[in-house]
Design a protein around this motif. Structure first.
Motif, PDB file in Angstrom:
ATOM      1  N   GLU A 162       4.219  -5.216  -8.448  1.00  0.00           N
ATOM      2  CA  GLU A 162       3.252  -5.884  -7.582  1.00  0.00           C
ATOM      3  C   GLU A 162       2.017  -5.020  -7.406  1.00  0.00           C
ATOM      4  N   VAL A 163       0.919  -5.669  -7.071  1.00  0.00           N
ATOM      5  CA  VAL A 163      -0.356  -5.000  -6.827  1.00  0.00           C
ATOM      6  C   VAL A 163      -0.829  -5.381  -5.432  1.00  0.00           C
ATOM      7  N   SER A 164      -1.279  -4.392  -4.671  1.00  0.00           N
ATOM      8  CA  SER A 164      -1.782  -4.651  -3.321  1.00  0.00           C
ATOM      9  C   SER A 164      -3.259  -4.273  -3.254  1.00  0.00           C
ATOM     10  N   PHE A 165      -4.085  -5.158  -2.755  1.00  0.00           N
ATOM     11  CA  PHE A 165      -5.508  -4.883  -2.614  1.00  0.00           C
ATOM     12  C   PHE A 165      -5.754  -4.077  -1.350  1.00  0.00           C
ATOM     13  N   ILE A 166      -6.615  -3.081  -1.450  1.00  0.00           N
ATOM     14  CA  ILE A 166      -6.865  -2.161  -0.344  1.00  0.00           C
ATOM     15  C   ILE A 166      -8.371  -1.992  -0.149  1.00  0.00           C
ATOM     16  N   ARG A 167      -8.761  -1.253   0.863  1.00  0.00           N
ATOM     17  CA  ARG A 167     -10.178  -1.051   1.169  1.00  0.00           C
ATOM     18  C   ARG A 167     -10.605   0.410   1.017  1.00  0.00           C
ATOM     19  N   ILE A 168      -9.680   1.271   0.568  1.00  0.00           N
ATOM     20  CA  ILE A 168      -9.960   2.718   0.544  1.00  0.00           C
ATOM     21  C   ILE A 168     -10.089   3.199  -0.902  1.00  0.00           C
ATOM     22  N   LEU A 169     -11.247   3.752  -1.252  1.00  0.00           N
ATOM     23  CA  LEU A 169     -11.525   4.182  -2.623  1.00  0.00           C
ATOM     24  C   LEU A 169     -10.557   5.262  -3.094  1.00  0.00           C
ATOM     25  N   ASP A 170     -10.313   6.298  -2.270  1.00  0.00           N
ATOM     26  CA  ASP A 170      -9.471   7.409  -2.708  1.00  0.00           C
ATOM     27  C   ASP A 170      -8.076   6.944  -3.111  1.00  0.00           C
ATOM     28  N   ASP A 171      -7.540   5.972  -2.390  1.00  0.00           N
ATOM     29  CA  ASP A 171      -6.211   5.465  -2.731  1.00  0.00           C
ATOM     30  C   ASP A 171      -6.234   4.720  -4.059  1.00  0.00           C
ATOM     31  N   ASP A 172      -7.362   4.098  -4.381  1.00  0.00           N
ATOM     32  CA  ASP A 172      -7.506   3.437  -5.682  1.00  0.00           C
ATOM     33  C   ASP A 172      -7.581   4.469  -6.804  1.00  0.00           C
ATOM     34  N   LEU A 173      -8.342   5.534  -6.575  1.00  0.00           N
ATOM     35  CA  LEU A 173      -8.475   6.570  -7.600  1.00  0.00           C
ATOM     36  C   LEU A 173      -7.152   7.299  -7.836  1.00  0.00           C
ATOM     37  N   LYS A 174      -6.335   7.361  -6.803  1.00  0.00           N
ATOM     38  CA  LYS A 174      -5.065   8.084  -6.871  1.00  0.00           C
ATOM     39  C   LYS A 174      -4.104   7.481  -7.901  1.00  0.00           C
ATOM     40  N   ARG A 175      -4.234   6.171  -8.182  1.00  0.00           N
ATOM     41  CA  ARG A 175      -3.295   5.496  -9.093  1.00  0.00           C
ATOM     42  C   ARG A 175      -3.694   5.667 -10.557  1.00  0.00           C
ATOM     43  N   ARG A 176      -4.842   6.267 -10.837  1.00  0.00           N
ATOM     44  CA  ARG A 176      -5.344   6.341 -12.211  1.00  0.00           C
ATOM     45  C   ARG A 176      -4.622   7.407 -13.018  1.00  0.00           C
ATOM     46  N   ASP A 177      -4.809   7.383 -14.349  1.00  0.00           N
ATOM     47  CA  ASP A 177      -3.985   8.226 -15.214  1.00  0.00           C
ATOM     48  C   ASP A 177      -4.361   9.700 -15.190  1.00  0.00           C
ATOM     49  N   PHE A 178      -5.600  10.021 -15.553  1.00  0.00           N
ATOM     50  CA  PHE A 178      -6.008  11.422 -15.688  1.00  0.00           C
ATOM     51  C   PHE A 178      -7.162  11.738 -14.735  1.00  0.00           C
ATOM     52  N   THR A 179      -7.239  12.973 -14.315  1.00  0.00           N
ATOM     53  CA  THR A 179      -8.253  13.348 -13.316  1.00  0.00           C
ATOM     54  C   THR A 179      -9.665  13.069 -13.816  1.00  0.00           C
ATOM     55  N   MET A 180      -9.895  13.224 -15.108  1.00  0.00           N
ATOM     56  CA  MET A 180     -11.242  12.982 -15.653  1.00  0.00           C
ATOM     57  C   MET A 180     -11.614  11.506 -15.569  1.00  0.00           C
ATOM     58  N   ASN A 181     -10.611  10.632 -15.404  1.00  0.00           N
ATOM     59  CA  ASN A 181     -10.852   9.201 -15.282  1.00  0.00           C
ATOM     60  C   ASN A 181     -10.772   8.724 -13.836  1.00  0.00           C
ATOM     61  N   ALA A 182     -10.616   9.652 -12.903  1.00  0.00           N
ATOM     62  CA  ALA A 182     -10.448   9.303 -11.488  1.00  0.00           C
ATOM     63  C   ALA A 182     -11.659   9.740 -10.676  1.00  0.00           C
TER      64      ALA A 182
END
Length: 399
Positions: A97-117
């Motif tokens: 499942e996917v949950s929509f949120i309002r916080i950018l940092d939490d969105d970046l946290k799910r990404r694969d590599f730090t250079m892509n976050a």
């Protein structure tokens, strides 16, 4: 900040004017920091998909269940994705499942590599909570958080890491590499088409040799279609100066090195689920490459191969012979370009003309006659001119 970011700023402005956050994210930001070419940009926003669709008049639902809406603006299209978190992953490839949120940092946290976050606002200010800029400066591929967790979430990230080694000439951070090595069997859960897309990008990257070396060192190659028993051959491929070859040429180089021929070529490539058109093009390159390794081009071979196959074959010939000079390629392409015809329909005569000249019914003789004319034009025995061809045919028939 430059294009294509500048053209996309109105999208961000409109989202912000409606009370939402919006940022450039992902590979475009990374490539901007690396001064690499950028083809398109992705935008992340706190607006939900329905809110995005209310703001923009022209949109397309391309992945709305995952929060992505395609916004059409001034003859361009932009993927706008809602900030989100992802639930438990299933099958090592997608979240339940996917949950929509309002916080950018939490969105970046799910990404694969730090250079892509890394995110970037419309003023060019960077939001980098996971030190992606440092990874870029140090040319390091490192997962966001636990490498084990990131690879178990989506095992394709294993292939993406190696692909980035090739494309960016980065190194994989030690903990990330250890987790990758341990978890390569998870690739069995990933669709071949997704693996192939990453593998092909890896093959044509600037540092493909080193990426293949990592495939070998981590045993990753053993989990790729048709490569399990090709360790020695892959080690041989590393030694070739293949930088600059395109996708089809790289497949041809692999198959030639693997000594895969004839019908086995199609079997191998179908295992990778290549399109039929590409399989046929690769088969053609391999046919002429085998000939080229034994002798120089004949006029007939140049003609039957066509310019693209001549170019690919000659480039591969140079790679296999260990030289990268373009003199040979230029020489043979010049000869090809000077051929009086490039295909049969370039001839200034048709079967209908021949039937009319000789007042005969069609039949096998007509096909033979057209072939005879074709060979004579290529050999320079006659000009590609209807009247001259007619005269030549009449003379030949009188002998």
């Amino acid at each position: 900040m430059n294009e294509p970011f500048l053209s996309a700023i109105p999208i961000i402005n409109k989202l912000e004017a409606s009370g939402f956050q919006a940022y450039f994210v992902g590979g475009s930001v990374r490539d901007y920091l690396l001064n690499r070419p950028i083809s398109d940009v992705d935008i992340a926003t706190s607006a939900t998909p329905n809110e995005v669709k209310e703001i923009f008049s022209r949109t397309v639902d391309i992945g709305i269940e995952h929060g992505t809406v395609l916004v059409l603006y001034q003859n361009r299209s932009y993927e706008v994705t809602t900030f989100r978190t992802e639930g438990e992953y299933q099958d090592y490839r997608r979240p339940k499942e996917v949950s929509f949120i309002r916080i950018l940092d939490d969105d970046l946290k799910r990404r694969d590599f730090t250079m892509n976050a890394i995110a970037m606002d419309r003023n060019g200010q960077l939001i980098d909570p996971f030190n992606g800029q440092t990874a870029i400066q140090n040319k390091v591929i490192q997962t966001v958080g636990s490498a084990k967790e990131r690879f178990q979430e989506d095992a394709l990230r294993i292939m993406r890491a190696v692909r980035f080694v090739s494309q960016l000439s980065f190194a994989i951070e030690e903990e990330t590499l250890q987790a990758l090595t341990k978890l390569v069997p998870l690739l069995k859960n990933i669709a071949v088409e997704r693996i192939r897309a990453e593998f092909e990008k890896m093959l044509v990257g600037e540092n493909g040799n080193n990426a293949i070396r990592i495939l070998l060192e981590t045993q990753l190659y053993a989990y790729l279609p048709g490569l399990k028993n090709q360790k020695i051959q892959l080690e041989k491929v590393i030694c070739y100066p293949f930088k600059g070859l395109n996708k089809l040429e790289m497949w041809s180089l692999l198959l030639f090195t693997f000594l895969i021929k004839d019908k086995a070529v199609e079997v191998f490539l179908r295992e990778w689920k290549l399109p039929v058109k590409e399989i046929k093009e690769i088969q053609q390159i391999l046919i002429y490459l085998e000939k080229r390794m034994e002798r120089e081009w004949s006029i007939n071979d140049l003609y039957s191969a066509g310019r693209n196959a001549v170019s690919s074959t000659e480039k591969l010939y140079g790679v296999l012979k260990g030289h990268t000079e373009e003199d040979s390629l230029s020489y043979w392409l010049k000869i090809y370009d000077e051929l009086p015809i490039k295909q049969r329909n370039n001839m200034d005569v048709t079967g209908r003309d021949i039937i009319e000249w000789f007042q005969s019914e069609g039949g096998p003789w007509l096909k033979d006659t057209l072939l005879k004319i074709e060979c004579a034009i290529l050999a320079g025995d006659i000009q590609n001119d209807k009247e001259k061809i007619k005269e030549w045919l009449i003379r030949c028939s009188q002998k």
